[in-house]
Design a protein around this motif. Structure first.
Motif, short mmCIF file in Angstrom:
data_model
loop_
_atom_site.label_atom_id
_atom_site.label_comp_id
_atom_site.label_asym_id
_atom_site.label_seq_id
_atom_site.Cartn_x
_atom_site.Cartn_y
_atom_site.Cartn_z
N VAL A 143 -4.83 7.46 -4.32
CA VAL A 143 -5.61 7.19 -3.10
C VAL A 143 -6.40 5.90 -3.25
O VAL A 143 -6.43 5.07 -2.32
CB VAL A 143 -6.55 8.37 -2.79
N THR A 144 -7.06 5.68 -4.40
CA THR A 144 -7.87 4.47 -4.56
C THR A 144 -7.01 3.20 -4.56
O THR A 144 -7.43 2.17 -4.04
CB THR A 144 -8.73 4.53 -5.83
N ILE A 145 -5.81 3.27 -5.15
CA ILE A 145 -4.90 2.11 -5.12
C ILE A 145 -4.45 1.83 -3.69
O ILE A 145 -4.36 0.68 -3.25
CB ILE A 145 -3.70 2.35 -6.05
N PHE A 146 -4.18 2.90 -2.94
CA PHE A 146 -3.80 2.74 -1.53
C PHE A 146 -4.91 2.04 -0.75
O PHE A 146 -4.66 1.10 0.03
CB PHE A 146 -3.50 4.11 -0.93
N VAL A 147 -6.16 2.47 -0.96
CA VAL A 147 -7.31 1.85 -0.29
C VAL A 147 -7.46 0.39 -0.70
O VAL A 147 -7.72 -0.49 0.13
CB VAL A 147 -8.60 2.64 -0.59
N LEU A 148 -7.27 0.11 -1.99
CA LEU A 148 -7.36 -1.27 -2.47
C LEU A 148 -6.34 -2.16 -1.76
O LEU A 148 -6.68 -3.26 -1.31
CB LEU A 148 -7.15 -1.30 -3.99
N ALA A 154 0.84 -1.20 0.00
CA ALA A 154 0.00 0.00 0.00
C ALA A 154 0.87 1.25 0.00
O ALA A 154 0.62 2.21 -0.75
CB ALA A 154 -0.93 0.00 1.21
N PHE A 155 1.93 1.26 0.82
CA PHE A 155 2.82 2.42 0.88
C PHE A 155 3.76 2.45 -0.32
O PHE A 155 4.09 3.53 -0.83
CB PHE A 155 3.60 2.40 2.19
N GLY A 196 -12.47 -0.71 -5.17
CA GLY A 196 -11.27 -1.45 -4.77
C GLY A 196 -11.52 -2.36 -3.59
O GLY A 196 -11.04 -3.50 -3.56
N LEU A 197 -12.30 -1.89 -2.62
CA LEU A 197 -12.63 -2.73 -1.45
C LEU A 197 -13.51 -3.90 -1.85
O LEU A 197 -13.35 -5.02 -1.34
CB LEU A 197 -13.32 -1.88 -0.38
#
Length: 444
Positions: free
Chosen positions: A377-382, A45-46, A248-249
């Motif tokens: 942001v959406t990739i991080f949430v995924l 994620a990071f 993504g979730l």
């Protein structure tokens, strides 16, 4: 190799955890197994959110060379870990590399590929991810029989990831830097030399002009790039951000990585020995490749929304059917192999629908000015969703495998409702029209 390592390092834990958790090794409980598995996805994620900006500063070639080194160190560190803390640190390190690879490999390919081949070449990154998982499952199947007399075989499973990592590391010295990145840094002569190396002479000058014009346009627009504060304070943009993040979730809580990370355990719990489960688990990787290839050829044919509906419906039904069989017909001779077949069906449809479509929709719904920060942001949430699925799955599966399937199936039902209410069909729709859809619906 970057994408293959993405798949290998996320998939190899599938067969190695049973040996890592052995009392003669690191003696892990179910929750600790989840931490070992999901430590990588937390790092990813990071890695995904910081990998792109770092590549913009130092170059695509350099970042991928560094990732080859990080993948090598991470694989060796995992293989020689003497306790869970060290293993988690190196899994997190691998996660940083995986996340950065997920952001930078497609970008490098897109920038280096001829325009007429760009789509298929970029899509090979997705195919190589599931190929890496297939390779991981094959390694697990080959080495698992040796584990009956030597539980430390998990060290070889994790350590073999060093081989493709070294290929990536050394191989990147042989390939050119992205000409588009070179132009963005004002290194026009070097960019021209790269194009002369990888293009026919007749197309070099026209492509160089196109790259320079696009770079000038991007620099003119970069001064107007949105901030995170603006992203969340502009009502209709916030709604796009919510839509992309929830997609993504949904992709993650449909349960794919519970199966890809713990498929061996699921098959074992269906009545097969550890060795047979490892062999059957290679089918998870094989059918992932089949699904990904099918997705390449249907995504622009059937449309995004139809594929989302089809994937969520069939994946949900497959999970419910597997749960019912595991609960009501567990003693039947046909139950185990039927559950395995249902898992294969689930994987084919997921990898051909929810897998690629979620990434594609997220790249389409944000206006140009918000696309970079919004998709970041959406990739991080995924990836955070991936982290929680990996963390909780061992505990849920130990509690009750059928109920775990039902929970993921319920998430599929929620996904159907959400897609119907919030997601427009973007197939063949100009990006400006997509922007207009969200403006008209939410900017009131």
């Amino acid at each position: 190799m970057g994408s293959l390592l993405f798949g290998y390092d996320t998939g190899i834990v599938n067969g190695s955890l049973v040996f890592i958790a052995d009392k003669s090794q690191l003696d892990l409980n179910a929750f600790q197994q989840g931490i070992v598995s999901s430590g990588l996805t937390l790092g990813a994620a990071f890695g995904a959110i910081f990998g792109g900006p770092l590549a913009d500063k130092i170059g695509r070639k350099k970042i991928l060379t560094i990732l080859g080194i990080v993948f090598s160190i991470g694989a060796l560190g995992c293989a020689f870990s003497t306790n869970i803390a060290i293993l988690i640190v190196f899994r997190f390190l691998l996660g940083l590399a995986v996340g950065s690879a997920s952001a930078n490999v497609p970008v490098y390919i897109a920038e280096i590929a001829p325009s007429e081949l760009r789509g298929k070449m970029v899509t090979t990154a997705q195919v190589m991810i599931v190929t890496g998982q297939f390779v991981a499952f094959g390694v697990n199947a080959a080495l698992t029989p040796l584990g009956s007399g030597n539980a430390a075989i998990w060290r070889w499973m994790l350590g073999l990831g060093t081989i493709p990592a070294i290929v990536l590391w050394l191989g990147m010295y042989l390939v050119p830097e992205s000409p588009r990145w070179l132009v963005s840094q004002g290194k026009i002569d070097k960019a021209l030399n790269v194009l002369r190396r990888i293009r026919a002479a007749a197309v070099v000058d026209p492509e160089m002009k196109e790259i320079k014009d696009k770079d000038a346009q991007d620099k003119a627009e970069s001064a107007e790039q949105a901030t995170f504060k603006e992203l969340v304070s502009t009502k209709w943009i916030l709604q796009i951000l919510i839509t992309g993040s929830v997609l993504g979730l949904i992709q993650q809580f449909a349960g794919i990585n519970s199966i890809m990370y713990y498929g061996g355990q699921i098959i074992s719990d269906s009545g097969f020995s550890t060795t047979t489960a490892a062999l059957l688990n290679t089918g998870n990787g094989l059918f992932s490749i089949v699904g990904a290839v099918l997705g390449m050829f249907t995504i622009d044919w059937l449309g995004r929304k139809k594929l989302e509906f089809a994937g969520l419906t069939i994946c949900g039904l497959a999970l419910v059917a597997a749960g019912v069989i595991h609960t009501a017909f567990a003693s039947a001779s046909w139950a185990g192999i039927t559950i395995v077949i249902l898992v294969y069906v689930y994987i084919i449809f997921f990898q051909g629908t929810l897998g690629p479509v979620t990434w594609l929709i997220n790249s389409e719904i944000f206006p140009q000015r918000y696309r970079g920060i919004g998709t970041g942001v959406t990739i991080f949430v995924l990836w955070l969703g991936n982290f929680f699925v990996g963390l909780l799955s061992p505990v849920l599966l130990q509690w009750n495998m059928a109920y775990t399937f039902y929970i993921f199936a319920a998430c599929c039902v929620f996904g159907i409702i959400f897609v119907a209410a919030r997601v427009p069909e973007t197939k063949g729709v100009p990006l400006e029209e997509i922007e207009k859809y969200f403006r008209n619906k939410y900017d009131k």
